[in-house]
Write a protein that holds these residues in place. Structure first.
Motif, PDB file in Angstrom:
ATOM      1  N   GLN A   5       0.827  -1.205   0.000  1.00 33.40           N
ATOM      2  CA  GLN A   5       0.000   0.000   0.000  1.00 33.40           C
ATOM      3  C   GLN A   5       0.857   1.249   0.000  1.00 33.40           C
ATOM      4  O   GLN A   5       0.611   2.182  -0.773  1.00 33.40           O
ATOM      5  N   TYR A   6       1.859   1.287   0.860  1.00 35.77           N
ATOM      6  CA  TYR A   6       2.694   2.469   0.952  1.00 35.77           C
ATOM      7  C   TYR A   6       3.598   2.617  -0.272  1.00 35.77           C
ATOM      8  O   TYR A   6       3.923   3.732  -0.679  1.00 35.77           O
ATOM      9  N   THR A   7       3.975   1.508  -0.871  1.00 33.00           N
ATOM     10  CA  THR A   7       4.727   1.575  -2.119  1.00 33.00           C
ATOM     11  C   THR A   7       3.858   2.167  -3.225  1.00 33.00           C
ATOM     12  O   THR A   7       4.322   2.968  -4.031  1.00 33.00           O
ATOM     13  N   GLY A   8       2.586   1.785  -3.250  1.00 34.78           N
ATOM     14  CA  GLY A   8       1.654   2.358  -4.219  1.00 34.78           C
ATOM     15  C   GLY A   8       1.453   3.844  -4.023  1.00 34.78           C
ATOM     16  O   GLY A   8       1.396   4.619  -4.981  1.00 34.78           O
ATOM     17  N   VAL A   9       1.330   4.267  -2.770  1.00 36.13           N
ATOM     18  CA  VAL A   9       1.174   5.687  -2.469  1.00 36.13           C
ATOM     19  C   VAL A   9       2.423   6.455  -2.895  1.00 36.13           C
ATOM     20  O   VAL A   9       2.332   7.545  -3.471  1.00 36.13           O
ATOM     21  N   PHE A  10       3.592   5.882  -2.656  1.00 36.28           N
ATOM     22  CA  PHE A  10       4.834   6.536  -3.065  1.00 36.28           C
ATOM     23  C   PHE A  10       4.907   6.653  -4.583  1.00 36.28           C
ATOM     24  O   PHE A  10       5.302   7.695  -5.117  1.00 36.28           O
ATOM     25  N   ALA A  11       4.508   5.596  -5.295  1.00 34.73           N
ATOM     26  CA  ALA A  11       4.512   5.638  -6.762  1.00 34.73           C
ATOM     27  C   ALA A  11       3.546   6.706  -7.271  1.00 34.73           C
ATOM     28  O   ALA A  11       3.850   7.428  -8.228  1.00 34.73           O
ATOM     29  N   LEU A  12       2.393   6.828  -6.630  1.00 31.69           N
ATOM     30  CA  LEU A  12       1.431   7.862  -7.008  1.00 31.69           C
ATOM     31  C   LEU A  12       2.015   9.250  -6.777  1.00 31.69           C
ATOM     32  O   LEU A  12       1.857  10.143  -7.615  1.00 31.69           O
ATOM     33  N   VAL A  52      -7.312   7.968 -11.297  1.00 26.29           N
ATOM     34  CA  VAL A  52      -6.696   8.850 -10.304  1.00 26.29           C
ATOM     35  C   VAL A  52      -7.677   9.147  -9.172  1.00 26.29           C
ATOM     36  O   VAL A  52      -7.287   9.203  -8.002  1.00 26.29           O
ATOM     37  N   LYS A  53      -8.944   9.313  -9.509  1.00 26.09           N
ATOM     38  CA  LYS A  53      -9.952   9.528  -8.462  1.00 26.09           C
ATOM     39  C   LYS A  53     -10.016   8.330  -7.526  1.00 26.09           C
ATOM     40  O   LYS A  53     -10.088   8.491  -6.300  1.00 26.09           O
ATOM     41  N   ILE A  54      -9.983   7.134  -8.085  1.00 25.44           N
ATOM     42  CA  ILE A  54      -9.983   5.925  -7.258  1.00 25.44           C
ATOM     43  C   ILE A  54      -8.725   5.875  -6.394  1.00 25.44           C
ATOM     44  O   ILE A  54      -8.774   5.517  -5.210  1.00 25.44           O
ATOM     45  N   ALA A  55      -7.596   6.257  -6.964  1.00 30.13           N
ATOM     46  CA  ALA A  55      -6.338   6.257  -6.205  1.00 30.13           C
ATOM     47  C   ALA A  55      -6.398   7.251  -5.055  1.00 30.13           C
ATOM     48  O   ALA A  55      -5.888   6.975  -3.960  1.00 30.13           O
ATOM     49  N   PHE A  56      -7.026   8.421  -5.269  1.00 33.42           N
ATOM     50  CA  PHE A  56      -7.141   9.393  -4.182  1.00 33.42           C
ATOM     51  C   PHE A  56      -8.023   8.871  -3.055  1.00 33.42           C
ATOM     52  O   PHE A  56      -7.750   9.112  -1.872  1.00 33.42           O
ATOM     53  N   VAL A  57      -9.071   8.143  -3.392  1.00 31.36           N
ATOM     54  CA  VAL A  57      -9.899   7.526  -2.354  1.00 31.36           C
ATOM     55  C   VAL A  57      -9.064   6.515  -1.574  1.00 31.36           C
ATOM     56  O   VAL A  57      -9.132   6.450  -0.338  1.00 31.36           O
ATOM     57  N   VAL A  59      -5.802   6.557  -1.127  1.00 30.05           N
ATOM     58  CA  VAL A  59      -4.862   7.301  -0.286  1.00 30.05           C
ATOM     59  C   VAL A  59      -5.594   7.876   0.929  1.00 30.05           C
ATOM     60  O   VAL A  59      -5.060   7.874   2.045  1.00 30.05           O
ATOM     61  N   PHE A  60      -6.816   8.356   0.745  1.00 24.75           N
ATOM     62  CA  PHE A  60      -7.588   8.894   1.862  1.00 24.75           C
ATOM     63  C   PHE A  60      -7.877   7.808   2.896  1.00 24.75           C
ATOM     64  O   PHE A  60      -7.776   8.054   4.108  1.00 24.75           O
ATOM     65  N   VAL A  61      -8.201   6.608   2.445  1.00 20.38           N
ATOM     66  CA  VAL A  61      -8.429   5.495   3.378  1.00 20.38           C
ATOM     67  C   VAL A  61      -7.149   5.177   4.139  1.00 20.38           C
ATOM     68  O   VAL A  61      -7.176   4.948   5.364  1.00 20.38           O
TER      69      VAL A  61
END
Length: 76
Positions: A5-12, A52-57, A59-61
């Motif tokens: 999860q955190y790797t995905g957030v970093f990539a984003l 990107v909208k899905i990715a922001f949701v 990240v918010f979670v």
């Protein structure tokens, strides 16, 4: 401890920085106008915006989870 999860957030985050830096490069107005016209009409860009909208949701979670964990640790 790096999780998926955190790797995905970093990539984003890296993708956002690269996009921002690309958008602030001074291009001639004719090129900018062409790119923005293409981006506003392209179905591919619309799908990317949806993703990107899905990715922001997502990240918010993760942010809410981090706040809950922080409160739990601070109580102990």
């Amino acid at each position: 401890m790096a999780t998926i999860q955190y790797t995905g957030v970093f990539a984003l985050l890296i993708a956002e920085v690269i996009t921002f830096l690309t958008l602030i490069i001074p291009f001639p107005n004719k090129w900018k106008r062409g790119v923005f016209t293409w981006a506003s009409r392209s179905p591919v860009v619309q799908k990317v915006i949806y993703g990107v909208k899905i990715a922001f949701v997502f990240v918010f979670v993760l942010f809410c989870d981090a706040v809950v964990r922080l409160n739990k640790v601070s109580r102990d």
